[in-house]
Scaffold this motif. Structure first.
Motif, PDB file in Angstrom:
ATOM      1  N   LYS A 432       0.962  -0.671  -0.224  1.00 34.23           N
ATOM      2  CA  LYS A 432       0.123   0.219  -0.774  1.00 34.23           C
ATOM      3  C   LYS A 432       1.096   1.413   0.216  1.00 34.23           C
ATOM      4  CE  LYS A 432      -3.676  -2.141   2.249  1.00 34.23           C
ATOM      5  NZ  LYS A 432      -4.641  -2.004   3.389  1.00 34.23           N
ATOM      6  N   SER A 433       0.881   2.302  -1.338  1.00 33.03           N
ATOM      7  CA  SER A 433       1.561   3.243  -0.983  1.00 33.03           C
ATOM      8  C   SER A 433       0.851   4.708  -1.224  1.00 33.03           C
ATOM      9  CB  SER A 433       2.106   3.561  -2.541  1.00 33.03           C
ATOM     10  OG  SER A 433       2.766   4.341  -2.729  1.00 33.03           O
ATOM     11  N   GLY A 434       1.180   5.655  -0.442  1.00 37.62           N
ATOM     12  CA  GLY A 434       0.180   6.549  -0.277  1.00 37.62           C
ATOM     13  C   GLY A 434       0.603   7.566  -0.807  1.00 37.62           C
ATOM     14  N   LYS A 435       1.981   7.559  -1.319  1.00 39.33           N
ATOM     15  CA  LYS A 435       2.003   9.240  -2.301  1.00 39.33           C
ATOM     16  C   LYS A 435       3.225   9.076  -2.500  1.00 39.33           C
ATOM     17  CE  LYS A 435       2.297  13.998  -2.394  1.00 39.33           C
ATOM     18  NZ  LYS A 435       3.048  15.522  -0.970  1.00 39.33           N
ATOM     19  N   SER A 436       3.607   9.263  -3.814  1.00 39.58           N
ATOM     20  CA  SER A 436       4.656   8.937  -4.828  1.00 39.58           C
ATOM     21  C   SER A 436       4.666   9.675  -6.645  1.00 39.58           C
ATOM     22  CB  SER A 436       4.860   7.311  -5.584  1.00 39.58           C
ATOM     23  OG  SER A 436       4.161   6.628  -6.108  1.00 39.58           O
ATOM     24  N   ARG A 437       5.226  10.597  -6.710  1.00 41.49           N
ATOM     25  CA  ARG A 437       5.498  10.174  -7.938  1.00 41.49           C
ATOM     26  C   ARG A 437       4.905   9.673  -9.075  1.00 41.49           C
ATOM     27  NH1 ARG A 437      10.571  13.631 -11.922  1.00 41.49           N
ATOM     28  NH2 ARG A 437       9.140  13.936 -13.460  1.00 41.49           N
ATOM     29  N   TYR A 438       5.609   8.436  -8.898  1.00 40.39           N
ATOM     30  CA  TYR A 438       5.627   7.432  -9.865  1.00 40.39           C
ATOM     31  C   TYR A 438       4.885   6.535  -9.357  1.00 40.39           C
ATOM     32  CZ  TYR A 438       7.750   9.546 -13.495  1.00 40.39           C
ATOM     33  OH  TYR A 438       8.580  10.884 -14.146  1.00 40.39           O
ATOM     34  N   ALA A 439       4.004   5.432  -9.009  1.00 39.57           N
ATOM     35  CA  ALA A 439       3.611   3.726  -8.963  1.00 39.57           C
ATOM     36  C   ALA A 439       4.471   2.687  -9.227  1.00 39.57           C
ATOM     37  CB  ALA A 439       2.092   3.766  -9.029  1.00 39.57           C
ATOM     38  N   MET A 440       5.054   2.639 -10.602  1.00 41.36           N
ATOM     39  CA  MET A 440       6.033   1.889 -10.415  1.00 41.36           C
ATOM     40  C   MET A 440       7.000   2.572 -11.907  1.00 41.36           C
ATOM     41  SD  MET A 440       4.595  -1.563 -11.137  1.00 41.36           S
ATOM     42  CE  MET A 440       3.045  -0.923 -11.728  1.00 41.36           C
ATOM     43  N   ASP A 441       8.372   2.518 -11.007  1.00 36.50           N
ATOM     44  CA  ASP A 441       9.621   2.644 -12.527  1.00 36.50           C
ATOM     45  C   ASP A 441      10.434   1.735 -12.691  1.00 36.50           C
ATOM     46  OD1 ASP A 441      11.670   3.868 -13.806  1.00 36.50           O
ATOM     47  OD2 ASP A 441      12.263   5.376 -12.905  1.00 36.50           O
ATOM     48  N   LEU A 442       9.843   0.999 -14.001  1.00 37.46           N
ATOM     49  CA  LEU A 442      10.649  -0.040 -14.049  1.00 37.46           C
ATOM     50  C   LEU A 442      11.535  -0.554 -15.231  1.00 37.46           C
ATOM     51  CD1 LEU A 442       7.393  -2.656 -13.069  1.00 37.46           C
ATOM     52  CD2 LEU A 442       9.428  -1.470 -12.326  1.00 37.46           C
ATOM     53  N   GLN A 443      12.672  -0.376 -16.029  1.00 37.47           N
ATOM     54  CA  GLN A 443      13.155  -0.053 -16.335  1.00 37.47           C
ATOM     55  C   GLN A 443      14.545  -0.868 -17.074  1.00 37.47           C
ATOM     56  OE1 GLN A 443      13.898   4.170 -17.757  1.00 37.47           O
ATOM     57  NE2 GLN A 443      13.448   4.622 -16.331  1.00 37.47           N
ATOM     58  N   GLY A 444      13.844  -2.152 -18.191  1.00 38.74           N
ATOM     59  CA  GLY A 444      14.858  -2.599 -18.108  1.00 38.74           C
ATOM     60  C   GLY A 444      16.000  -2.808 -19.697  1.00 38.74           C
ATOM     61  N   PHE A 445      16.450  -3.205 -19.969  1.00 43.12           N
ATOM     62  CA  PHE A 445      17.393  -3.133 -21.217  1.00 43.12           C
ATOM     63  C   PHE A 445      17.062  -3.513 -22.316  1.00 43.12           C
ATOM     64  CE2 PHE A 445      21.746  -2.567 -19.185  1.00 43.12           C
ATOM     65  CZ  PHE A 445      21.272  -1.054 -18.981  1.00 43.12           C
ATOM     66  N   PRO A 446      16.374  -3.706 -24.154  1.00 38.98           N
ATOM     67  CA  PRO A 446      15.832  -4.192 -25.000  1.00 38.98           C
ATOM     68  C   PRO A 446      16.453  -5.732 -25.513  1.00 38.98           C
ATOM     69  CG  PRO A 446      16.144  -2.171 -25.405  1.00 38.98           C
ATOM     70  CD  PRO A 446      16.998  -2.431 -24.465  1.00 38.98           C
ATOM     71  N   ASN A 447      17.793  -5.600 -24.168  1.00 40.55           N
ATOM     72  CA  ASN A 447      18.757  -7.023 -24.975  1.00 40.55           C
ATOM     73  C   ASN A 447      18.300  -7.704 -23.737  1.00 40.55           C
ATOM     74  OD1 ASN A 447      19.910  -5.121 -23.800  1.00 40.55           O
ATOM     75  ND2 ASN A 447      22.124  -6.511 -24.485  1.00 40.55           N
TER      76      ASN A 447
END
Length: 487
Positions: A432-447
């Motif tokens: 449970k998250s109350g406040k943030s800029r993003y809920a999720m920031d998920l960044q992999g690589f194309p490869n």
């Protein structure tokens, strides 16, 4: 993430559409049975079933019931007398007698490096403070240590134990590193904390250490210390078995604080790591709270962290050194902890070239506008570590500045390297998250996509912007709500 449409727009644009696209478009989330093929090396029914088994192996050391009072060896708790020899003699006497408790009674004790030995419990009583000298010479001779995941000969950590069995730091007192914007922290070379152009800093030595690692220079030839400005760690048991750190309060660390390396059976319980700040509220650089590195069977429970960097950061060596030593951190249990200030609450990385697996975190509270990330994973193409089997449940995130869940393969060097970062089998339940800029920031690589991420029964409120999801394969959402909308 304002609604499901915003999420899908970001998600599809990233090239991350995969198994559940059809279900998301129709307003449904794919319900599928837990599959051992998708979640390797984990119980086919419940990965959390491993936790009781791991806990049976994590047993705090037991010590003989006898005391060796440091005042009997000449220590004076007036905050002025140098008690370094008194600590050394008390510890040596306790060890030679078969073990027991080295007692630090009420008072303030000034000292240089303390080296623990087998079967010794350093007990800091209520009303007692161990205050470490600001003289770098008090941390000589050099010892074998790790610095940002790389092996070298450097200043001794303030409290150090090398290849010992049954060691502890306990009590209700305070351990004060005595660092501030005039001592130790300026070595980072940070202008906002005491350093100015022309002052010495760690940059040249750090670059040389990187070069030594890249060229596989023998550790015996990686000699630093005086004139190098590489800050020592605060607490470092190294290649130790049966370690207990319990009850004490840590303040004003020079660098990483509780840093067990290549240890087995480690318990960190009910400690308080307070934010390293001076009168102008500058926090100490790189002052992570607890960083188990290349350790097996670790319990971190009921602790409080407010730090100048990550609160908990699980590590396993940097770059070629991490691959050479090749010892992962594994079987880590985190429960009942509270995180406030820092870069990340519960973090894996970035020094993780040896790999991390089987991490279980539960019943933790992460909350502060000065906490950047809730759950955080840091990797890149220079590290290339394998991170797998990460399980989180019953996590409360009151407020964080960036995201409740962050996976960043672009950390520091990002794609500039020849190694493939891997993160697979990440499960988050009942967050449970109350406040943030993003809920999720998920960044992999194309490869090198992030693989097999499952969120279940998670709620993200007051997320200011749509989530970032790039290069993720196998994202599964079950009963996930962002700003009141079901994804």
């Amino acid at each position: 993430m304002s609604d499901r449409r915003d999420f899908l727009k970001t998600f599809l644009a990233s090239g991350a559409a995969m198994l559940l696209t059809r279900e998301l478009v129709s307003g449904r989330v794919l319900e599928r049975t837990f599959s051992p093929a998708l979640w390797p090396n984990i119980s086919a029914t419940d990965p959390w079933a491993q936790v009781p088994e791991i806990l049976t192996r994590i047993k705090p050391p037991v010590f003989l019931k006898r005391d060796f009072n440091v005042t009997s060896f000449g220590a004076i708790g007036n905050g002025k007398a140098d008690c370094t020899n008194a600590f050394r003699q008390a510890i040596e006497t306790c060890n030679k007698a078969g073990g027991g408790r080295v007692l630090v009674p009420a008072g303030e004790y000034s000292t240089g490096a303390i080296h623990l030995q087998s079967n010794v419990n350093l007990n800091v009583a209520k009303g007692a403070t161990i205050k470490f000298s600001r003289d770098p010479g008090k941390y000589l001779p050099l010892v074998f240590t790790r610095w940002e995941g790389m092996e070298l000969m450097n200043y001794s950590p303030f409290i150090y134990a090398f290849e010992q069995t049954n060691v502890a730091i306990t009590g209700e007192g305070v351990i004060d590193g005595n660092a501030d914007c005039e001592h130790w922290w300026p070595w980072k070379g940070r202008p906002q904390c005491g350093w100015k152009k022309g002052d010495p800093d760690q940059s040249k030595a750090r670059a040389l250490l990187y070069d030594y690692v890249a060229r596989a220079t023998p550790v015996s030839e990686r000699v630093f210390g005086e004139g190098s400005y590489l800050r020592p760690q605060f607490i470092q048991p190294y290649r130790c078995h049966n370690v207990l750190i319990e009850g004490v309060t840590f303040r004003h660390s020079p660098m990483w604080q509780i840093h067990p390396v290549l240890c087995t059976n480690v318990t960190v319980r009910r400690v308080r790591v307070e934010r390293e700040a001076n009168a102008t509220s500058q926090s100490g650089p790189n002052c992570d709270g607890c960083d188990p590195e290349s350790c097996t069977d670790v319990l971190i429970e009921d602790c409080y962290f407010a730090t100048g960097d990550d609160c908990i950061a699980i590590k396993a060596g940097r770059n070629d050194d991490g691959r050479r030593v090749a010892v992962p951190s594994q079987n880590i249990i985190i429960r009942g902890c509270r995180m406030e200030d820092g870069h990340g609450g519960i973090t894996v990385g970035s020094e993780i070239s040896g790999g991390v697996r089987n991490v279980f975190a539960m019943n933790c509270n992460l909350n502060s506008p000065r906490l950047d990330h809730g759950l955080r994973f840091k990797n890149n193409a220079m590290r290339g570590g394998l991170l797998e089997n990460m399980f989180f449940r019953d996590i409360t995130v009151g407020e964080v500045a960036h995201a409740a869940l962050t996976v960043d393969f672009n950390y520091e060097e990002g794609p500039n390297g020849k190694y493939t970062p891997v993160l697979r089998n990440l499960q988050v339940e009942n967050l449970k998250s109350g406040k943030s800029r993003y809920a999720m920031d998920l960044q992999g690589f194309p490869n090198a996509p992030i693989t097999d991420v499952r969120l279940e029964n998670c709620t993200f409120d007051n997320a200011a912007e749509p989530s970032i999801v790039k290069n993720v394969r196998g994202l599964e959402l079950r009963n996930v709500r962002v700003n009141g909308k079901v994804l």
